[in-house]
Design a protein around this motif. Structure first.
Motif, PDB file in Angstrom:
ATOM      1  N   CYS A   1       0.815  -1.225   0.000  1.00  0.00           N
ATOM      2  CA  CYS A   1       0.000   0.000   0.000  1.00  0.00           C
ATOM      3  C   CYS A   1       0.846   1.272   0.000  1.00  0.00           C
ATOM      4  CB  CYS A   1      -0.922   0.012   1.221  1.00  0.00           C
ATOM      5  SG  CYS A   1      -2.193  -1.250   1.137  1.00  0.00           S
ATOM      6  N   SER A   2       0.267   2.336  -0.559  1.00  0.00           N
ATOM      7  CA  SER A   2       0.903   3.658  -0.505  1.00  0.00           C
ATOM      8  C   SER A   2       0.778   4.203   0.922  1.00  0.00           C
ATOM      9  CB  SER A   2       0.191   4.609  -1.470  1.00  0.00           C
ATOM     10  OG  SER A   2      -1.130   4.829  -0.994  1.00  0.00           O
ATOM     11  N   GLU A   3       1.545   5.246   1.215  1.00  0.00           N
ATOM     12  CA  GLU A   3       1.460   5.852   2.560  1.00  0.00           C
ATOM     13  C   GLU A   3       0.033   6.321   2.852  1.00  0.00           C
ATOM     14  OE1 GLU A   3       3.593   5.795   5.033  1.00  0.00           O
ATOM     15  OE2 GLU A   3       4.959   4.666   3.728  1.00  0.00           O
ATOM     16  N   GLN A   4      -0.612   6.863   1.805  1.00  0.00           N
ATOM     17  CA  GLN A   4      -1.986   7.348   2.006  1.00  0.00           C
ATOM     18  C   GLN A   4      -2.938   6.178   2.305  1.00  0.00           C
ATOM     19  OE1 GLN A   4      -4.008   8.675  -1.478  1.00  0.00           O
ATOM     20  NE2 GLN A   4      -5.001  10.382  -0.419  1.00  0.00           N
ATOM     21  N   GLN A   5      -2.758   5.068   1.600  1.00  0.00           N
ATOM     22  CA  GLN A   5      -3.607   3.887   1.853  1.00  0.00           C
ATOM     23  C   GLN A   5      -3.346   3.337   3.258  1.00  0.00           C
ATOM     24  OE1 GLN A   5      -2.328   1.512  -1.446  1.00  0.00           O
ATOM     25  NE2 GLN A   5      -3.879   2.310  -2.850  1.00  0.00           N
TER      26      GLN A   5
ATOM     27  N   GLU B   1      -6.061   6.345  -6.838  1.00  0.00           N
ATOM     28  CA  GLU B   1      -5.223   6.047  -5.655  1.00  0.00           C
ATOM     29  C   GLU B   1      -5.699   4.807  -4.895  1.00  0.00           C
ATOM     30  OE1 GLU B   1      -6.000   9.362  -7.081  1.00  0.00           O
ATOM     31  OE2 GLU B   1      -6.955   9.657  -5.126  1.00  0.00           O
TER      32      GLU B   1
ATOM     33  N   VAL C   1      -3.912  -0.919  -5.524  1.00  0.00           N
ATOM     34  CA  VAL C   1      -2.864  -1.344  -4.579  1.00  0.00           C
ATOM     35  C   VAL C   1      -1.654  -1.832  -5.377  1.00  0.00           C
ATOM     36  CG1 VAL C   1      -2.290  -3.028  -2.787  1.00  0.00           C
ATOM     37  CG2 VAL C   1      -4.571  -1.976  -2.830  1.00  0.00           C
TER      38      VAL C   1
ATOM     39  N   LYS D   1       2.162  -1.511  -7.578  1.00  0.00           N
ATOM     40  CA  LYS D   1       2.633  -0.858  -8.809  1.00  0.00           C
ATOM     41  C   LYS D   1       2.179  -1.676 -10.021  1.00  0.00           C
ATOM     42  CE  LYS D   1       6.993  -1.639  -8.016  1.00  0.00           C
ATOM     43  NZ  LYS D   1       6.807  -2.598  -6.935  1.00  0.00           N
TER      44      LYS D   1
END
Ligand SMILES: Cc1cc2nc3c(=O)[nH]c(=O)nc-3n(C[C@H](O)[C@H](O)[C@H](O)COP(=O)(O)OP(=O)(O)OC[C@H]3O[C@@H](n4cnc5c(N)ncnc54)[C@H](O)[C@@H]3O)c2cc1C
Length: 386
Positions: free
Chosen positions: A103-107, A220, A223, A225
């Motif tokens: 996950c991205s930091e935001q997720q 966004e 999940v 890349k």
């Protein structure tokens, strides 16, 4: 039946055992007789206690405030929680390490850390009616449209769908020849429950069928890349297959203890049941198979903690899932037999486990699918590299 464990694993084992014994087990029969549902205050209390004990943080990296326990210690915890029927241990969310890689930091901020705090609960929407076991052949799609993805598909058996706040939705991206997981809020426009089938067990968590029709999620919410494909779904499979092994060991241990206690106390033909060789053999086979199961489950976890080759670990998690789930089903069958007619009553732990453990041979890949994975590994990589 001793397995050499670190002091920390022994500590967690004791914590989980006390939680299972004091908070969960006393409510099993009540749950069984009310479709798995306990009074709200008990469910809330059990969840809060699990959070206070740190169970929602055991697989969370320290960098995010988690405990980052070795897998061996997590197995020690889930083995004890597996002693309880009616899925009463599913009362807290389970953020997992792979989520922090995927996950991205935001997720992480919006979905995963709230799980650790007990504020959000997830569910997995992967299986479909047509492809079934052949997860690679799923037909759900995600198509980009401006700043959104549009999701379509029908998902079966979404465990905890009735309790969850968001889905992990697996879809193909036909325009990119790729696939990915998407985070989808429960209640989004276009998400619809089309069936809530009844299953053999009595759990508060249902397994509804969902239809996703033109569900729009921001870009966004994808999940991972491009090119990650099913890598993270496979991480989840490995974790779950190992923990199914752990829970099945706990269930088998409880069944053997309860059947032994009953056999010692029950008098037939003027002697205790446990003096009959036919009964002794069932208990002896069960204890022996449990020991083999515990050894392989803890060793697979230790191999993962040692950072061994990922393909070998994937194979070993399949072996654990296959062997230990089938072992637990044999033990449950014998336990019912030892209890006789009493073992066919829903108030009896053996009856409940006899029904509940059956699905461990089906979900997270059936026994046949685990055999296919193991055979492919053997044929491709050879016994020394499994
Ligand atoms: C209670 C429950 C909860 C579940 N929870 C979830 C969830 O939360 N999320 C989710 O995404 N899914 C979930 N599942 C789905 C579960 O993972 C699938 O049921 C399972 O993977 C099998 O798929 P299927 O039911 O379509 O069986 P099928 O694929 O139709 O299989 C039927 C039979 O054929 C065998 N078979 C299939 N392919 C082969 C083959 N190539 N070679 C040999 N034999 C084969 C199988 O082993 C099985 O015996 C859940 C299922 C249940 C029952």
């Amino acid at each position: 039946m001793r397995i050499e464990l670190s002091d920390s694993a022994v500590k967690w084992q004791a914590i989980a055992r006390a939680y299972a014994d004091e908070y969960l087990q006393p409510h099993e029969v009540e749950a069984e007789l009310s479709d798995g549902v306990l009074p709200d205050e008990i469910t809330r209390r059990n969840k809060q206690r699990a959070i206070d004990l740190g169970f929602t943080a055991i697989d969370v990296p320290k960098a995010y405030g988690g405990l980052e326990l070795p897998l061996v210690e997590q197995v020690a915890i889930w083995e004890q929680l597996g002693r309880v029927t009616n899925a009463l241990s599913w009362c807290f969310p389970e953020p997992q390490t792979w989520m922090f890689e995927a996950c991205s930091e935001q997720q992480i901020e919006n979905f995963i850390l709230p799980m650790m705090r007990g504020e959000l609960k997830d569910c997995y929407a992967i299986t479909e009616s047509g492809p079934g076991s052949d997860v690679a052949a799923i037909e759900a799609t995600a198509k980009q449209s401006g700043s959104s993805y549009v999701l379509n598909g029908e998902k079966w058996y979404v465990t905890s769908g009735n309790l969850a706040d968001f889905f992990w939705f697996q879809a193909k991206l036909p325009e990119e020849n790729d696939e990915a997981l998407f985070l989808v809020d429960q209640g989004s426009d276009g998400v619809e429950v089309i069936a809530t089938p009844k299953f053999s067990h009595s759990y508060a968590a249902h397994h509804p069928t969902y239809r996703f029709t033109d569900v729009e999620v921001p870009l966004e919410r994808r999940v991972g890349k491009p090119g990650d494909g099913m890598a993270f779904t496979h991480s989840w499979f490995r974790h779950e297959r190992l923990m199914i092994g752990a829970r099945c060991c706990g269930a088998a241990a409880r069944l053997i203890e309860e059947a032994t206690r009953f056999a010692n106390g029950r008098i037939v033909d003027g002697a205790s049941l446990s003096e009959k060789q036919a009964i002794q053999f069932m208990l002896a086979d069960s204890a022996t198979e449990l020991w083999a199961s515990r050894l392989m489950t803890y060793e697979a976890a230790a191999a993962s903690d040692r950072g061994e080759d990922l393909k070998a670990l994937h194979n070993r998690c399949s072996m654990v899932k296959l062997f230990v789930s089938e072992m637990a089903n044999r033990v449950a069958d014998r336990a019912v037999q030892v209890f006789g007619g009493r073992g066919y009553m829903r108030e009896n732990v053996a009856e409940r486990f006899f029904r509940e453990l059956r699905v461990d041979r089906i979900w997270e890949g059936t026994s046949e699918i685990q055999r296919l994975i193991i055979a492919r590994n053997l044929l491709k990589r050879g016994l020394d590299n499994m």
